[in-house]
Design an enzyme around this catalytic site. Structure first.
Site, PDB file in Angstrom:
ATOM      1  N   GLU A 190       0.902  -1.352   0.090  1.00 52.47           N
ATOM      2  CA  GLU A 190       0.576   0.015   0.506  1.00 52.47           C
ATOM      3  C   GLU A 190       0.799   0.805   0.045  1.00 52.47           C
ATOM      4  O   GLU A 190       2.110   1.008   0.234  1.00 52.47           O
ATOM      5  CB  GLU A 190      -1.083  -0.204   1.202  1.00 52.47           C
ATOM      6  CG  GLU A 190      -1.719   0.487   1.883  1.00 52.47           C
ATOM      7  CD  GLU A 190      -3.053   1.394   0.344  1.00 52.47           C
ATOM      8  OE1 GLU A 190      -2.370   1.362  -0.308  1.00 52.47           O
ATOM      9  OE2 GLU A 190      -4.113   1.332   0.988  1.00 52.47           O
ATOM     10  N   ASP A 191       0.398   1.782  -0.025  1.00 49.51           N
ATOM     11  CA  ASP A 191       1.004   3.826  -1.044  1.00 49.51           C
ATOM     12  C   ASP A 191       1.276   4.025   0.898  1.00 49.51           C
ATOM     13  O   ASP A 191       2.384   4.765   1.195  1.00 49.51           O
ATOM     14  CB  ASP A 191       0.355   4.529  -1.420  1.00 49.51           C
ATOM     15  CG  ASP A 191      -0.677   4.860  -1.388  1.00 49.51           C
ATOM     16  OD1 ASP A 191      -1.522   4.471  -0.992  1.00 49.51           O
ATOM     17  OD2 ASP A 191      -1.269   5.655  -2.879  1.00 49.51           O
ATOM     18  N   ASP A 216      -4.531   5.712   5.856  1.00 46.96           N
ATOM     19  CA  ASP A 216      -4.781   6.371   6.896  1.00 46.96           C
ATOM     20  C   ASP A 216      -5.968   6.078   7.562  1.00 46.96           C
ATOM     21  O   ASP A 216      -5.118   6.380   8.472  1.00 46.96           O
ATOM     22  CB  ASP A 216      -5.490   7.968   5.285  1.00 46.96           C
ATOM     23  CG  ASP A 216      -6.324   8.878   6.337  1.00 46.96           C
ATOM     24  OD1 ASP A 216      -6.480   9.127   6.318  1.00 46.96           O
ATOM     25  OD2 ASP A 216      -7.035   9.613   4.953  1.00 46.96           O
ATOM     26  N   LYS A 242      -0.536   6.945   8.443  1.00 43.95           N
ATOM     27  CA  LYS A 242      -0.259   8.334   9.591  1.00 43.95           C
ATOM     28  C   LYS A 242      -1.206   7.757  10.675  1.00 43.95           C
ATOM     29  O   LYS A 242      -0.915   8.706  11.674  1.00 43.95           O
ATOM     30  CB  LYS A 242      -1.589   8.979   8.669  1.00 43.95           C
ATOM     31  CG  LYS A 242      -1.001   9.699   7.189  1.00 43.95           C
ATOM     32  CD  LYS A 242      -2.592  10.601   7.078  1.00 43.95           C
ATOM     33  CE  LYS A 242      -1.743  10.776   5.230  1.00 43.95           C
ATOM     34  NZ  LYS A 242      -3.421  11.774   4.782  1.00 43.95           N
ATOM     35  N   ASP A 261      -1.659  11.103  -5.241  1.00 47.29           N
ATOM     36  CA  ASP A 261      -1.913  12.179  -6.138  1.00 47.29           C
ATOM     37  C   ASP A 261      -2.825  12.756  -5.782  1.00 47.29           C
ATOM     38  O   ASP A 261      -3.412  12.585  -4.667  1.00 47.29           O
ATOM     39  CB  ASP A 261      -2.886  11.212  -7.064  1.00 47.29           C
ATOM     40  CG  ASP A 261      -4.144  10.541  -6.371  1.00 47.29           C
ATOM     41  OD1 ASP A 261      -3.941  10.091  -5.787  1.00 47.29           O
ATOM     42  OD2 ASP A 261      -5.028  11.245  -6.867  1.00 47.29           O
TER      43      ASP A 261
HETATM   44  P1  IMP Z   1      -7.906   4.139   4.117  1.00 51.15           P
HETATM   45  O1  IMP Z   1      -8.384   3.740   3.435  1.00 51.15           O
HETATM   46  O2  IMP Z   1      -8.180   5.627   5.204  1.00 51.15           O
HETATM   47  O3  IMP Z   1      -6.265   3.982   5.234  1.00 51.15           O
HETATM   48  O4  IMP Z   1      -6.831   5.182   2.714  1.00 51.15           O
HETATM   49  C1  IMP Z   1      -5.776   4.514   2.193  1.00 51.15           C
HETATM   50  C2  IMP Z   1      -6.217   5.556   0.429  1.00 51.15           C
HETATM   51  O5  IMP Z   1      -6.087   6.665   0.815  1.00 51.15           O
HETATM   52  C3  IMP Z   1      -4.372   5.245   0.370  1.00 51.15           C
HETATM   53  O6  IMP Z   1      -3.976   4.261  -0.476  1.00 51.15           O
HETATM   54  C4  IMP Z   1      -4.806   6.712  -0.785  1.00 51.15           C
HETATM   55  O7  IMP Z   1      -4.955   6.195  -2.094  1.00 51.15           O
HETATM   56  C5  IMP Z   1      -5.535   7.789  -0.039  1.00 51.15           C
HETATM   57  N1  IMP Z   1      -4.767   8.832   0.823  1.00 51.15           N
HETATM   58  C6  IMP Z   1      -4.509   8.707   2.198  1.00 51.15           C
HETATM   59  N2  IMP Z   1      -4.196   9.843   2.740  1.00 51.15           N
HETATM   60  C7  IMP Z   1      -3.683   9.920   1.922  1.00 51.15           C
HETATM   61  C8  IMP Z   1      -2.391  11.725   1.072  1.00 51.15           C
HETATM   62  O8  IMP Z   1      -1.989  11.857   1.873  1.00 51.15           O
HETATM   63  N3  IMP Z   1      -2.679  12.336  -0.338  1.00 51.15           N
HETATM   64  C9  IMP Z   1      -2.824  10.881  -1.299  1.00 51.15           C
HETATM   65  N4  IMP Z   1      -3.659   9.918  -1.401  1.00 51.15           N
HETATM   66  C10 IMP Z   1      -3.479   9.895   0.050  1.00 51.15           C
HETATM   67 MG    MG Z   2      -5.290   7.582  -3.937  1.00 54.47          MG
END
Ligand code: IMP
Ligand code: MG
Length: 184
Positions: free
Chosen positions: A110-111, A114, A142, A170
């Site tokens: 995963e990049d 969040d 994060k 992005d």
């Molecule tokens: P989660 O499901 O909230 O953990 O979201 C993860 C996804 O949200 C990542 O794979 C990203 O595509 C996107 N994302 C979360 N934070 C950022 C950020 O700071 N910059 C860009 N994309 C983000």
């Molecule tokens: Mg994204």
């Protein structure tokens, strides 16, 4: 070092708040992670590196070249319902890997994590397919909330709670090709 002129050239004139991780810092950390991953998996057992598109494409490309053992590579495309910068927690797969996961170690890449909702939805779907093991590797974390389902075994950087761009990340599809990570 990347000069502010060079940054603006790459972003098309958009100013970034600051560069959070330079190309060199990212490269060094990814190499370390590759060494740790190489050491973790037993020789002779199959390892499938599964990248979550699109955000992980650059990280995954660099990471697999730092993993000094045979691997297979495939991708997942997940989309969260709704739009905007806050994830809704509903995830559906737009592309599923063909690969049979049974008898394979699966390393999900995963990049950035969040809220962790994407992984919380995906991990059970993957576990149902009976992999030998399922681990998560994220370039950035994060630490918004503790994961109930699958914690990342490898994390590149503890990221600030800012909106980050570059190195695959992005903002409305822009900036994925920046070689560094910046705060917008
Ligand atoms: P989660 O499901 O909230 O953990 O979201 C993860 C996804 O949200 C990542 O794979 C990203 O595509 C996107 N994302 C979360 N934070 C950022 C950020 O700071 N910059 C860009 N994309 C983000
Ligand atoms: Mg994204």
């Amino acid at each position: 070092m990347t000069s502010s002129t060079e940054v603006r050239r790459r972003t098309g004139g958009r100013d970034v708040r600051r560069i959070v991780y330079s190309r060199e810092e990212i490269g060094a950390r990814v190499a370390e992670m590759g060494r740790e991953i190489t050491a973790h998996y037993p020789e002779g057992e199959d390892l499938l590196v599964l990248g979550l598109l699109k955000g992980s494409f650059i990280f995954l490309a660099d990471l697999v070249r730092e993993i000094a053992r045979p691997v297979h590579v495939d991708f997942l495309v997940a989309a969260s319902y709704g739009s905007g910068t806050v994830s809704s927690g509903m995830v559906r797969l737009l592309y599923e890997p063909e690969a049979d996961l049974a008898h394979k170690h699966v390393l999900l890449v995963e990049d950035i994590i969040d809220s962790g909702k994407t992984i919380d939805r995906l991990a059970p779907m993957l576990n149902e397919r009976g992999p030998l093991s399922l681990e998560l590797c994220a370039l950035l974390h994060k630490r918004i909330s503790p994961s109930a389902v699958l914690d990342a075994r490898w994390v590149g950087f503890e990221a600030p709670r800012e909106f980050l761009i570059g190195y695959g990340l992005d903002h409305s599809e822009d900036f994925r090709n920046l070689p560094f990570i910046a705060s917008l």
